[in-house]
Design a protein around this motif. Structure first.
Motif, mmCIF file in Angstrom:
data_model
loop_
_atom_site.group_PDB
_atom_site.id
_atom_site.type_symbol
_atom_site.label_atom_id
_atom_site.label_comp_id
_atom_site.label_asym_id
_atom_site.label_seq_id
_atom_site.Cartn_x
_atom_site.Cartn_y
_atom_site.Cartn_z
ATOM 1 N N GLU A 5 0.853 -2.195 2.208
ATOM 2 C CA GLU A 5 0.218 -2.677 3.427
ATOM 3 C C GLU A 5 -0.419 -4.060 3.278
ATOM 4 O O GLU A 5 -0.539 -4.792 4.253
ATOM 5 C CB GLU A 5 -0.851 -1.672 3.887
ATOM 6 N N CYS A 6 -0.849 -4.378 2.101
ATOM 7 C CA CYS A 6 -1.604 -5.642 1.924
ATOM 8 C C CYS A 6 -0.938 -6.619 0.966
ATOM 9 O O CYS A 6 -1.555 -7.604 0.556
ATOM 10 C CB CYS A 6 -3.011 -5.348 1.419
ATOM 11 N N GLN A 38 -8.203 -8.396 0.143
ATOM 12 C CA GLN A 38 -8.283 -9.533 1.061
ATOM 13 C C GLN A 38 -9.111 -10.677 0.450
ATOM 14 O O GLN A 38 -8.812 -11.851 0.646
ATOM 15 C CB GLN A 38 -8.933 -9.044 2.369
ATOM 16 N N LEU A 49 -0.368 -6.435 -2.238
ATOM 17 C CA LEU A 49 -1.251 -6.560 -3.405
ATOM 18 C C LEU A 49 -0.576 -7.314 -4.546
ATOM 19 O O LEU A 49 -1.174 -8.199 -5.164
ATOM 20 C CB LEU A 49 -1.677 -5.158 -3.884
ATOM 21 N N ASP A 61 1.940 -11.616 4.805
ATOM 22 C CA ASP A 61 0.495 -11.766 4.961
ATOM 23 C C ASP A 61 0.072 -13.157 4.504
ATOM 24 O O ASP A 61 0.039 -13.439 3.319
ATOM 25 C CB ASP A 61 -0.220 -10.687 4.137
ATOM 26 N N THR A 99 -10.937 -0.948 -0.498
ATOM 27 C CA THR A 99 -9.856 -1.467 -1.346
ATOM 28 C C THR A 99 -9.109 -2.589 -0.629
ATOM 29 O O THR A 99 -8.823 -3.639 -1.208
ATOM 30 C CB THR A 99 -8.885 -0.341 -1.740
ATOM 31 N N LYS A 100 -8.811 -2.361 0.650
ATOM 32 C CA LYS A 100 -8.110 -3.396 1.417
ATOM 33 C C LYS A 100 -8.965 -4.663 1.530
ATOM 34 O O LYS A 100 -8.463 -5.786 1.430
ATOM 35 C CB LYS A 100 -7.765 -2.864 2.810
ATOM 36 N N THR A 101 -10.267 -4.462 1.732
ATOM 37 C CA THR A 101 -11.182 -5.611 1.822
ATOM 38 C C THR A 101 -11.242 -6.364 0.492
ATOM 39 O O THR A 101 -11.250 -7.604 0.461
ATOM 40 C CB THR A 101 -12.596 -5.112 2.202
ATOM 41 N N GLN A 139 -0.402 2.358 -1.630
ATOM 42 C CA GLN A 139 -0.664 2.094 -0.219
ATOM 43 C C GLN A 139 -1.066 0.628 0.004
ATOM 44 O O GLN A 139 -0.558 -0.033 0.912
ATOM 45 C CB GLN A 139 -1.792 3.027 0.260
ATOM 46 N N VAL A 140 -1.937 0.130 -0.865
ATOM 47 C CA VAL A 140 -2.405 -1.252 -0.715
ATOM 48 C C VAL A 140 -1.274 -2.230 -1.029
ATOM 49 O O VAL A 140 -1.173 -3.298 -0.422
ATOM 50 C CB VAL A 140 -3.630 -1.507 -1.630
#
Length: 1504
Positions: A430-431, A388, A433, A336, A383-385, A426-427
């Motif tokens: 996927e992100c 980000q 973190l 990312d 949470t994802k936002t 999860q974050v």
């Protein structure tokens, strides 16, 4: 179509019509009408037109949402379809909430009052708290708390009872809300101006937020309608289509176009890197196969931070000149890249959060965003936002002027998101973190890096954080670190972190920024002008940014299956340490006069090693580095221990109080687990693996006492002042005792540690429950607030302490209930070593010993002053068995032998504490001796042994009996040892003919003279051996050759070698020491000669508590138990000193009487010796001062001096305990209290009793008081006579006179100065002012404010006092005149600057400053010397008058009150007399002469 200014009824009708049309066939047209209406109503121009326009717009929205129905009815209808099972109540700062540790899964769990009281928490571990940052109720969230703790409302799981929402109920909401939220965003865009200067923009922001407050409140009200409305809001906020549709129309409207441009400007710089920054980084691109994150090195000249936009001045740091800077960037393999680039928004939620951050988290906006969290879809999207925008949050936080408020609001949001493990996992997946968090932390810290000056100031390449920067001083990093700690508390996330090698590398680089920060340099010349307070920031930063994440990671490394994680951390930690050593150019010697208390890399390494052995069953040797690395690793933690000793020895006094603050914080309960404990554990690990001789010599070299460890009576310490030698030697020995005794990480269970900690704290002082909880170090994760161990805090507390209930004090206040140690705890568990480790103030150790002494006296176990008891240690874990080698190495045995010899010979700078520690080390060695005694036949092998000439083997048990005959020592040429001729033979004289031939041959083998003992050379040699073993490069082999002949800098060459006759062994020294301590010859008698059972059961209670003699007896018994040879030699030494006569059994009462008699006899002998010395001095003085002709005069002189010798004054110093006379060089003083007193002035001639005044005319002080009469008399005299004669004819002091009183205790003036210095350095508030010279007597604790020097010599005054005689008046007058003449030859020379004369002048100043100036200045001429004369004379008169009052009016016989008061007239008169010599009385005005001449004239007339 109705306009915007329509009435309420028109609005409702319009809303109803639109709703009907939308539900019908003409829905598309109706939707267009609705859109046009909303555009007019919600246009930014209308919204900013004032409060009325905003209210009108919101009224339209309510009507449209409800479809023309009454708003309250609509709200009720929507709430009926609420399927939510979560509470989600959001609160702000200062809200009172609850936390239940029993029900909580996450340590951050919290409940609102309603949910807590409706849940079942009886008997749980909960607390009520006032929220600092705000929060939200977690009731109903099974990811954060256990379901058993849910309240009744949120316990219902299924929402099957809730009917489906009718389509038409929320139809209007789905159409109106997108445009409403878009209008809100338009307002936010329009209101934002890129700040040229910060202050105006802040005002603008607040103005915009005030205008928008009703809009946000409206959204907040919508969230409170329940799950149905929240799901509509979620759909609107997260829909990319809505955002795309509404944003695409901006080109048509000029106003919208302008706001969109502002939005694009605001977005600029929201990523971590600019395009130009990316080009620079592209040149440094890493090769493929690297991990997620990489740390790049760029030259400081070309590197700009690239963390903020162009207006951010902090980021332009190319001018800082930090040498090689660390740069962080995501590598080409990163999943990312968004964190580096400018933010791209795809939905309303993303842009709304962006503006929330840009406007620095307005409270209303934060509350709205959090109120939406019960909706799970929203929670994930939000949470994802949030992740980000994480880098953007950091950048905004750094620039914020209200960073505290902003920090609280960030944590208010993040704690709700990251406390949920499933969501965090999860974050993370996927992100990325973890990648983002670590990168953002690194970038944040990079802006405040400076060049490290540790070790190599000029060429160091290491950079550290600057603790003076606002970022650290204001804890701006706290919210980001707090989030990181929070996510590491989840096992799944922590495992991902520990498995990712790239993340570990990056994290170790982050930790290295704190390695060696806040460096202290010792001030050697002048006191530092400005005391820096940066150490607060440094300690907070290490604890929060380094230690707490470490504890979080450690909590997941508890089982054997997690071994690989530990290996990873240890591997990358060692790599970072090696890089650090290279960067600071460290070889083997630390830079002098430098210390940093911050070594987080060392502590990471230590704590993961500890966890590997304790929980994961890892073989320690498989993860330890080579010997050379271990040698390097031990240096800096050892330097901290030595520096602690230096600080407590006042060697850093010129650095101010802050350095003491650092030393105290380092051991304080909140920090010790993360600082001193890992440091000592790491040193224990190094000691267990390194050569013991090397380690021991390193310790004494670091503590700078190598030069003191000589058997010569004199030595020259080239690196330490003599005044600091004693305390530094005490420090070195105490450190060795700590190192060899502590088992916190070497075998103790968590429950044993908790018990030991609790006992140590209770032994220092009785404690309240809350203070005890606060003082027990938290472990393993400070955030959890859970005390370690399976046993609860309460059960351990009840096992070791008794509770003293609260009591009312006489004044009416209530004393808190306290816990005090049980009797058996004092008897068996009191551990002075643990107390020393945990004391912040040195006085706490003394407090613990005083309480221990009181217990022993009260229980009848020991009547005298006991020594710290020896406590048996927990067995060592097998991995650390090598630590025992330290106790069985020749270097330590030589040190112990040398110190015992020096103590026996009364060499200087050796205290009782030194002896106590020496005996403790010997006892530790005997307790931990190898299984089989390694006999002396054991050859040294091929390797050369430096200390063979001292001891034959390395086992303490056998070395104790080894006799050392002669020792070569290096001494100054003036030392007495130099005069001795070397002996013709150095062979040992055998102890007894019955000794075995084996023993004799050994003596012959080792009877040579012991060589010069050079610890430093030996240590260097060992280091060189390791270097040679570990490297094949020739230049490295050769490098330190020169350091073999090392001499300390500034070493004086006037040293010569002498041979000292010793002929002692450790056993013989111990026996002689027993004689010395007891004050009796032949005091030691082997107990096994009377009772053989003591050898079978040596753990006799009578040896558990006692003084130095008891300790020696215990050691000798243990030595005899372990070796028959030792037993025989002890017996032979005792037999040689005295014939074997068993001691007569005597009762304890008889023993007490005998001891008392012996003490008296000893004191008399000492006194006689001193008197004889002073007699000879006085006689020689008299012979030179006076021409004595007649033999009668000689005889008279001898008689007089012998009489005076009898009354020679010997004073006991209550501080150092030494007895002796007061001398001019080292005067003794009397502890006194100087007070201004007007008591004498209240005397009256009238005998009628005083009455209190009842009217204004009456006075409480009538005219006939003594003070008034004397005042009138002086005024009258000054009117008619010359001023100087008036002042010689009266006495003042009736009002404001100085009264001197004493408790009777004496002390050396120099001891008093040291005592006052220690009071000044004491951090605790006292009830008196030390700066004004006030103190309490060290013995009786009476208040005092000065010390009255005692006049040296004899107390002549006692022999001059005579009973009533029948001498005629003329003889008496003549005697007084003679006395006046004698005073003219005052023995203390005023011209010579002796210590005594200085102190007499000092106390005179104290006396003058005691009273007010108006009571000392009665002369008409300002500053007249007659004033001083009158004042000193009056001080004498005042004290005599007050003495008369105390004695009942008779100075000779004394009254009833004399028993309770001690007089200090003798010392006071000497001080006054010395100063009176300065003022000679004019013989023409001598009142005594005039009076006596008149009397003589009258007598002569009568004779005629």
């Amino acid at each position: 179509m109705a306009g915007t200014g329509a009435s309420g009824q028109d609005k409702q009708e319009t809303a109803k019509r639109l709703k009907t049309e939308l539900g019908g066939e003409s829905g598309t047209a109706a939707a267009g009408h609705l859109r046009a209406l909303l555009e007019r109503v919600l246009a930014p121009a209308a919204g900013t037109g004032g409060g009325e326009a905003a209210a009108e717009a919101l009224e339209w929205c309510r009507c449209l949402l409800s479809g023309g129905e009454p708003w309250d009815s609509f709200v009720q209808a929507v709430r009926a379809y609420d399927p939510a099972t979560l509470c989600g109540l959001v609160w702000t700062a200062n809200f009172v909430a609850y936390r239940c540790r029993t029900c909580g899964i996450s340590p951050c769990m919290s409940l609102c009052a309603e949910c807590f009281h409706q849940g079942e928490h009886a008997g749980h571990d909960y607390n009520m708290f006032r929220s600092q940052a705000g929060g939200a109720c977690d009731c109903g969230d099974s990811n954060v708390m256990r379901e058993a703790g849910f309240c009744k409302r949120h316990r219902i799981k299924s929402n099957s009872n809730v009917p489906c929402v009718p389509k038409d109920l929320l139809m209007m909401s789905e159409l109106v809300l997108p445009q409403f939220i878009f209008s809100l965003i338009q307002h936010l865009r329009e209101g934002y101006n890129e700040p040229a200067l910060d202050l105006p923009s802040e005002k603008d922001l607040h103005k915009i937020l005030q205008v928008l407050e009703p809009h946000v409140s409206f959204l907040e009200d919508l969230t409170k309608m329940g799950g149905a409305m929240r799901s509509v809001l979620t759909q609107v906020l997260t829909s990319q289509q809505f955002y795309k549709d509404l944003s695409s129309g901006v080109g048509e409207n000029a106003c919208a176009k302008k706001s969109h441009e502002k939005y694009l400007i605001a977005l600029k710089g929201s990523g971590l890197a600019f395009p130009e920054d990316k080009i620079a980084c592209g040149m440094q691109e890493q090769g493929a196969g690297t991990s997620t994150l990489a740390v790049q090195g760029l030259a400081g000249a070309t590197a700009t931070s690239g963390q903020g936009d162009s207006s951010d001045e902090e980021d332009q740091d190319g001018s800082q000149g930090v040498g090689k800077r660390k740069r962080v960037k995501l590598s080409s393999t990163t999943k990312d890249q968004s964190i580096m680039d400018v933010l791209k928004h795809k939905c309303f939620l993303e842009e709304l959060l962006f503006w929330t951050i840009k406007y620095e988290f307005p409270q209303k906006m934060v509350t709205f965003l959090l109120n939406m969290l019960p909706d799970q879809d929203y929670k994930i999207a939000f949470t994802k936002t949030f992740v980000q925008h994480y880098a953007f949050i950091m950048k905004t936080l750094k620039k914020s002027h209200e960073s505290d408020t902003m920090s609280n609001r960030i944590v208010h949001i993040s704690v709700q998101l990251f406390s949920n493990e499933e969501l965090a996992r999860q974050v993370t997946e996927e992100c990325q973190l973890l990648d983002i968090m670590v990168t953002v932390l690194l970038y944040m810290m990079e802006s405040c890096l400076i060049k490290s000056e540790l070790q190599d100031e000029e060429n160091s390449l290491h950079v550290v954080v600057n603790c003076g920067e606002a970022l650290l001083k204001n804890n701006t990093y706290w919210p980001l670190v707090s989030d990181f700690i929070n996510i590491l508390s989840h096992q799944s996330v922590a495992k991902k972190f520990l498995e990712d090698h790239g993340l570990l590398v990056t994290w170790m680089n982050f930790v290295s920024f704190f390695q060696g920060m806040n460096l202290n340099k010792r001030e050697l010349n002048e006191h530092v002008e400005f005391e820096s307070q940066t150490y607060y920031a440094a300690f907070a930063a290490e604890l929060e940014a380094c230690a707490q994440p470490m504890w979080g990671l450690l909590s997941h490394c508890k089982v054997r299956e997690t071994q690989e994680y530990t290996r990873n951390v240890v591997r990358y930690c060692l790599e970072a340490l090696q890089d650090w050593f290279d960067a600071i150019n460290f070889v083997d010697e630390p830079a002098p006069n430098q210390v940093t208390f911050h070594l987080p890399l060392h502590r990471y390494f230590a704590m993961f090693l500890s966890k590997a052995v304790k929980c994961q069953e890892l073989d320690l040797d498989t993860i330890l580095p080579d010997q050379e690395m271990l040698m390097k690793l031990m240096i800096h933690p050892l330097q901290i221990q030595a520096s602690l000793s230096e600080i407590h020895s006042n060697m850093w006094v010129r650095n101010g109080l802050q350095i003491k603050g650092q030393a105290m914080t380092y051991v304080q309960s909140h920090f010790c687990n993360s600082m001193i404990d890992p440091d000592i554990y790491l040193l224990q690990v190094c000691a267990s693996r390194l050569d013991p001789d090397y380690f021991i010599s390193s310790v004494f070299e670091r503590f700078k006492v190598v030069d003191l460890l000589t058997m010569a009576s004199q030595h020259q310490n080239t690196v330490l002042d003599s005044e600091h030698e004693r305390s530094m030697l005490e420090g070195a020995l105490t450190f060795l005792v700590l190192l060899l005794s502590l088992r916190l990480h070497l075998g103790m269970t968590d429950d044993e540690i908790l018990r030991a900690e609790m006992v140590a704290q209770l032994c220092m002082n009785d404690r309240t429950h809350s203070s005890l909880l606060d003082l027990i170090p938290e472990n393993p994760n400070p955030k959890s607030g859970i005390i370690p161990g399976s046993l609860s805090f309460e059960s351990v507390l009840s096992a070791v302490a008794d509770f003293k209930a609260p009591v009312f004090e006489p004044g009416g206040s209530m004393q808190q209930g306290m816990y005090t140690p049980k009797g058996e705890v004092w008897d068996k568990e009191f551990d002075p070593v643990m107390v020393i480790l945990r004391t912040v103030y040195r006085r706490d150790v003394q407090s613990a010993m005083d309480r221990y002494t009181a217990f022993l006296k009260q229980s009848g176990k020991f009547p005298g002053n006991p020594w710290p008891p020896y406590k048996k240690r927990t067995p060592l874990h097998p991995s650390y068995k090598g630590l025992i080698k330290l106790l069985h190495c020749k270097t330590l045995h030589i040190v112990l032998f040398t110190l015992l010899y020096k103590i026996l010979m009364d060499h200087q700078n050796l205290s009782e504490h030194v002896l106590c520690m020496v005996l403790y080390l010997i006892e530790l060695g005997l307790e931990n001796s190898p299984e089989q005694e390694s006999d002396e036949e054991e050859s040294a092998g091929g390797q050369e042994r430096c200390h063979d000439s001292w001891f034959p083997g390395s086992n303490l048990v056998s070395n104790m009996r080894h006799f050392i005959n002669y020792v070569r020592v290096r001494v100054p040429e003036t030392a007495p040892e130099v005069k001795r001729e070397p002996p013709a033979s150095t062979s040992s004289d055998g102890l007894a003919s019955s000794q075995s031939s084996r023993r004799k041959s050994l003596q012959r083998e080792n009877s040579g003279t012991a060589q010069v003992f050079s610890l430093v050379a030996e240590r260097r040699k060992k280091f060189q051996e390791i270097i040679n073993r570990n490297t094949s490069e020739a230049n490295q082999v050769v490098r330190p050759k020169t350091s073999m002949k090392w001499s300390a800098p500034g070493a004086t060459p006037q040293l010569t070698t002498a041979i000292l006759e010793v002929k002692e062994s450790i056993l013989s020294l111990l026996i002689k020491l027993h004689h010395k301590l007891s004050g009796k010859q032949n005091s030691y008698y082997p107990p096994w000669l009377d009772d053989v059972d003591v050898l079978i059961h040596p753990e006799i209670p009578r040896y558990s508590h006692g003084d130095g003699m008891t300790a020696v007896e215990r050691i000798l018994l243990k030595a005899a138990v372990q070796s028959r040879l030792n037993k025989r030699i002890i017996e032979e030494i005792c037999r040689k000193v005295t014939p074997p006569v068993p001691p007569k059994k005597i009762s304890s009462a008889e023993k007490k009487t005998l001891d008392k008699e012996e003490r008296r006899q000893k004191a008399r002998e000492r006194q006689q010796k001193l008197l004889a010395e002073f007699a000879s001095r006085q006689k020689s003085f008299m012979e030179t001062a006076m021409d004595v002709e007649s033999p009668e005069a000689d005889i008279a002189m001898e008689v007089a001096t012998s009489e005076q010798h009898v009354s020679e004054a010997i004073y006991d110093c209550v501080i150092c305990g030494q007895s002796g006379p007061s001398t001019e060089d080292r005067p003794t003083g009397l502890v006194v209290l100087l007070q201004a007193s007007s008591v004498l002035g209240q005397c009256r001639n009238s005998t009628e009793p005083k009455r209190l005044p009842t009217t204004e005319e009456e006075q409480i002080y009538p005219w006939d008081t003594c003070a008034a009469l004397h005042d009138v008399r002086l005024t009258t005299l000054q009117r008619y006579f010359r001023d100087s004669s008036c002042l010689q004819a009266v006495s003042i002091g009736w009002e404001g006179g100085v009264y001197v009183q004493t408790c009777g205790h004496t002390l050396h003036i120099d001891c008093h100065k040291s005592y006052m210095e220690s009071l000044r350095n004491d951090q605790v508030l006292q009830g008196f002012s030390v700066d004004k010279g006030e103190f309490t007597c060290p013995l009786c604790r009476q208040f005092a404010n000065s010390v009255l020097p005692c006049y040296p010599g004899n107390n002549v005054e006692r022999s001059l006092w005579q009973s009533h005689s029948n001498k005629c008046m003329q003889d008496l007058v003549q005697e007084v005149e003679d006395l006046q003449e004698q005073l003219g030859t005052f023995p203390v020379s005023i011209s010579s600057e002796t210590n005594l004369s200085k102190e007499m002048e000092s106390v005179m100043k104290d006396i003058k400053s005691t009273t007010q100036k108006k009571y000392t200045d009665y002369s008409k001429t300002l500053g007249s010397p007659d004033n001083d004369f009158l004042f000193m004379y009056s001080v004498a008169r005042t004290n005599l008058e007050l003495e008369l009052v105390h004695r009942g009016g008779n100075l000779c016989s004394g009254g009833a009150s004399t028993a309770g008061k001690r007089s200090c007239l003798n010392q006071l008169f000497h001080v006054l007399a010395m100063h009176m010599r300065l003022y000679s009385i004019d013989s023409a005005y001598n009142p005594w002469r005039k009076l006596t001449q008149t009397i003589q004239d009258k007598n002569s007339e009568q004779d005629k």
